[in-house]
Design an enzyme around this catalytic site. Structure first.
Site, PDB file in Angstrom:
ATOM      1  N   GLN A 127      -4.996  -3.696  -1.774  1.00  0.00           N
ATOM      2  CA  GLN A 127      -4.579  -2.695  -2.772  1.00  0.00           C
ATOM      3  C   GLN A 127      -4.684  -3.234  -4.196  1.00  0.00           C
ATOM      4  OE1 GLN A 127      -3.896   0.519  -2.455  1.00  0.00           O
ATOM      5  NE2 GLN A 127      -4.051   0.567  -0.235  1.00  0.00           N
TER       6      GLN A 127
ATOM      7  N   SER B 268     -11.193  -5.010   0.244  1.00  0.00           N
ATOM      8  CA  SER B 268     -11.961  -3.954   0.916  1.00  0.00           C
ATOM      9  C   SER B 268     -12.569  -3.039  -0.142  1.00  0.00           C
ATOM     10  CB  SER B 268     -11.004  -3.163   1.815  1.00  0.00           C
ATOM     11  OG  SER B 268     -11.683  -2.093   2.419  1.00  0.00           O
TER      12      SER B 268
ATOM     13  N   CYS C  23       1.760   8.978  12.433  1.00  0.00           N
ATOM     14  CA  CYS C  23       1.779   9.817  13.618  1.00  0.00           C
ATOM     15  C   CYS C  23       1.288   8.992  14.793  1.00  0.00           C
ATOM     16  CB  CYS C  23       0.880  11.018  13.413  1.00  0.00           C
ATOM     17  SG  CYS C  23       1.065  12.197  14.721  1.00  0.00           S
TER      18      CYS C  23
ATOM     19  N   HIS D 186     -13.752   0.017  -0.302  1.00  0.00           N
ATOM     20  CA  HIS D 186     -13.498   1.447  -0.486  1.00  0.00           C
ATOM     21  C   HIS D 186     -12.221   1.738  -1.263  1.00  0.00           C
ATOM     22  CE1 HIS D 186     -10.503   2.549   2.799  1.00  0.00           C
ATOM     23  NE2 HIS D 186     -10.832   1.339   3.198  1.00  0.00           N
TER      24      HIS D 186
ATOM     25  N   THR E 239     -26.024  -9.611  11.401  1.00  0.00           N
ATOM     26  CA  THR E 239     -26.923  -9.367  10.260  1.00  0.00           C
ATOM     27  C   THR E 239     -26.145  -8.717   9.118  1.00  0.00           C
ATOM     28  OG1 THR E 239     -28.774  -9.124  11.766  1.00  0.00           O
ATOM     29  CG2 THR E 239     -29.054  -8.197   9.552  1.00  0.00           C
TER      30      THR E 239
ATOM     31  N   ASN F 118       0.802  -1.222   0.000  1.00  0.00           N
ATOM     32  CA  ASN F 118       0.000   0.000   0.000  1.00  0.00           C
ATOM     33  C   ASN F 118       0.835   1.273   0.000  1.00  0.00           C
ATOM     34  OD1 ASN F 118       0.251  -1.455   2.605  1.00  0.00           O
ATOM     35  ND2 ASN F 118      -0.343   0.519   3.454  1.00  0.00           N
TER      36      ASN F 118
HETATM   37  N1  PLP Z   1      -4.524  -3.898   3.875  1.00  0.00           N
HETATM   38  C1  PLP Z   1      -3.998  -2.988   3.048  1.00  0.00           C
HETATM   39  C2  PLP Z   1      -2.869  -3.381   2.146  1.00  0.00           C
HETATM   40  C3  PLP Z   1      -4.499  -1.681   3.042  1.00  0.00           C
HETATM   41  O1  PLP Z   1      -3.966  -0.779   2.220  1.00  0.00           O
HETATM   42  C4  PLP Z   1      -5.569  -1.358   3.917  1.00  0.00           C
HETATM   43  C5  PLP Z   1      -6.078   0.023   3.987  1.00  0.00           C
HETATM   44  O2  PLP Z   1      -5.388   0.979   3.713  1.00  0.00           O
HETATM   45  C6  PLP Z   1      -6.088  -2.366   4.733  1.00  0.00           C
HETATM   46  C7  PLP Z   1      -5.539  -3.627   4.695  1.00  0.00           C
HETATM   47  C8  PLP Z   1      -7.219  -2.091   5.663  1.00  0.00           C
HETATM   48  O3  PLP Z   1      -8.433  -1.957   4.969  1.00  0.00           O
HETATM   49  P1  PLP Z   1      -9.666  -1.231   5.659  1.00  0.00           P
HETATM   50  O4  PLP Z   1      -9.384   0.225   5.601  1.00  0.00           O
HETATM   51  O5  PLP Z   1     -10.856  -1.600   4.818  1.00  0.00           O
HETATM   52  O6  PLP Z   1      -9.758  -1.743   7.039  1.00  0.00           O
END
Ligand code: PLP
Length: 394
Positions: free
Chosen positions: A186, A206, A332, A208, A244, A158
């Site tokens: 990613q 994920s 941070c 989003h 649910t 990421n």
């Molecule tokens: N794994 C990776 C490689 C990610 O980049 C992220 C989120 O930035 C996650 C896991 C976590 O995903 P979520 O934000 O849906 O918890």
């Protein structure tokens, strides 16, 4: 003044805007088809059908059976379920106590693995990575012990965008009969996701990250892989994750994944061209800058740089003032900025790891956006260097 009002979003690895087509698909499941999918009446059947359809859509993208998909609340939950669920189930079956992963994982994997070690007595090996952040499959083979019972290596990083040789690692794990998980968060909507081609037993995604809603993810778990539920209660998700089902979000995830995969060829190509323009422009216009991550085996949207003598956080603030949203790898924690654990594991010295900047492109970015960044970034770096004690000493 007009320039300062620009709004350029280049942090798509953090999250993406929801595609309007995805939002439209989700809306009826709040106000019209709002039934609980576990109930028996028509309203519930509509929700159950949507759930079934979403599961089928995802399964066809992953090349797996619908029953192998577990919907979760996010990528972090999927990673947690994979690691904890397999670790405890394997230990209970006497399959061993040893987990292999990498030091460049997202914290959802890394902190989970460390907690399994520190609180629950599992043993953990963190594999080495090279200066591009690449894992060598030979190192995976060498790290396997008789008591190894889970391997987890991320599909694409990421921070620096490096893509790992997942199928090669999967082949090694399979030969030794060890469940293999990959954090594909990613890679979702960008890289091929066929679980048989990848030779993975568990895969986290994920929504989003591929223009779906925040707060919904999935774990693919191959039939037969030992997996204890980490959330108990009702019989949802074949007893592997109680609660649910969030039908509108799951519909959103499936719609977003389908659209992203249908459009991947044309969007990836365009975005990779923008990325290459950005990388070439930054390397050309700014001295003492380094591209982090693999030059070729990298996500099409990722550009990650370290600028010597200055801090990435300061660059971010200046970019924000110029209307550009980006990210640095530094975290941070408790008020103190810490260098990226990924860059540190890749051997970047701490003082340089502080100077990292991640720009991640997306569907709505244009050539003009890239050119604008190439215009505003060099003077920002120059100004910050002019006041940097490290630069004066150099
Ligand atoms: N794994 C990776 C490689 C990610 O980049 C992220 C989120 O930035 C996650 C896991 C976590 O995903 P979520 O934000 O849906 O918890």
């Amino acid at each position: 003044m007009a320039e300062a009002q620009r709004a350029i979003y280049m942090d798509h690895a953090a999250t993406t805007p929801v595609d309007r087509r995805v939002l439209q698909a989700m809306l009826p499941y709040w106000t019209e088809h709002y039934g609980n999918p576990s109930a028996v009446y028509r309203l519930a059947r509509e929700a159950a059908q949507a759930l079934q359809q979403a599961r089928g859509t995802v399964a066809s993208v992953l090349g797996c059976k619908p029953r192998e998909i577990i919907f979760t609340s996010c990528g972090s939950e999927s990673d947690n379920l994979a690691l904890r669920g397999v670790a405890f189930a394997q230990r209970a079956r006497g399959k061993g106590n040893h987990i292999i992963t990498t030091p460049i994982e997202h914290h959802a994997v890394l902190h989970t693995a460390e907690e399994l070690r520190d609180r629950f007595g599992f043993e953990l090996t963190l594999l080495p990575v090279n200066h591009y952040g690449l894992v060598n499959p030979d190192d995976v083979a060498a790290a396997i012990r008789d008591d190894t019972m889970l391997i987890s290596v991320m599909y694409a990083n990421n921070e620096v965008g490096t893509i790992e040789p997942i199928a090669e690692i999967g082949a090694i794990a399979r030969e030794r009969g060890i469940p293999f998980h990959t954090d594909g968060v990613q890679a979702g909507g960008v890289l091929p996701l066929d679980v048989d081609d990848l030779k993975v037993d568990l895969l986290s995604l994920s929504a989003h990250k591929f223009y779906g809603p925040k707060g919904v993810g999935l774990l693919y778990a191959r039939d037969g892989v030992p997996l204890w539920p980490m959330q108990t209660g009702g019989r949802h998700e074949r007893r592997r994750r109680a609660g649910t089902e969030n039908v509108p979000y799951i519909v959103g995830l499936a719609t977003a994944l389908k659209l992203a995969c249908e459009e991947v060829e044309q969007t990836s190509h365009r975005i990779a061209n923008l990325r290459d323009r950005l990388i070439a422009g930054v390397l050309d216009r700014i001295p003492d800058v380094h591209l982090n991550g693999h030059p070729i085996e990298r996500l099409p949207n990722n550009a990650n740089f370290t600028f010597k003598y200055i801090e990435g956080e300061a660059v971010l603030i200046q970019l924000d003032l110029m209307g550009v949203a980006a990210s640095s790898g530094s975290a941070c924690s408790t008020g103190a900025v810490e260098p990226s654990h990924v860059l540190r594991a890749m051997g970047v010295p701490p003082e340089e790891a502080f100077g990292s900047l991640r720009l991640t492109l997306g569907r709505e970015n244009t050539e003009e956006d890239v050119d604008y960044v190439l215009k505003v970034l060099p003077p920002i770096v120059e100004r910050l260097r002019a006041i940097s004690p490290l630069y004066q000493e150099s």
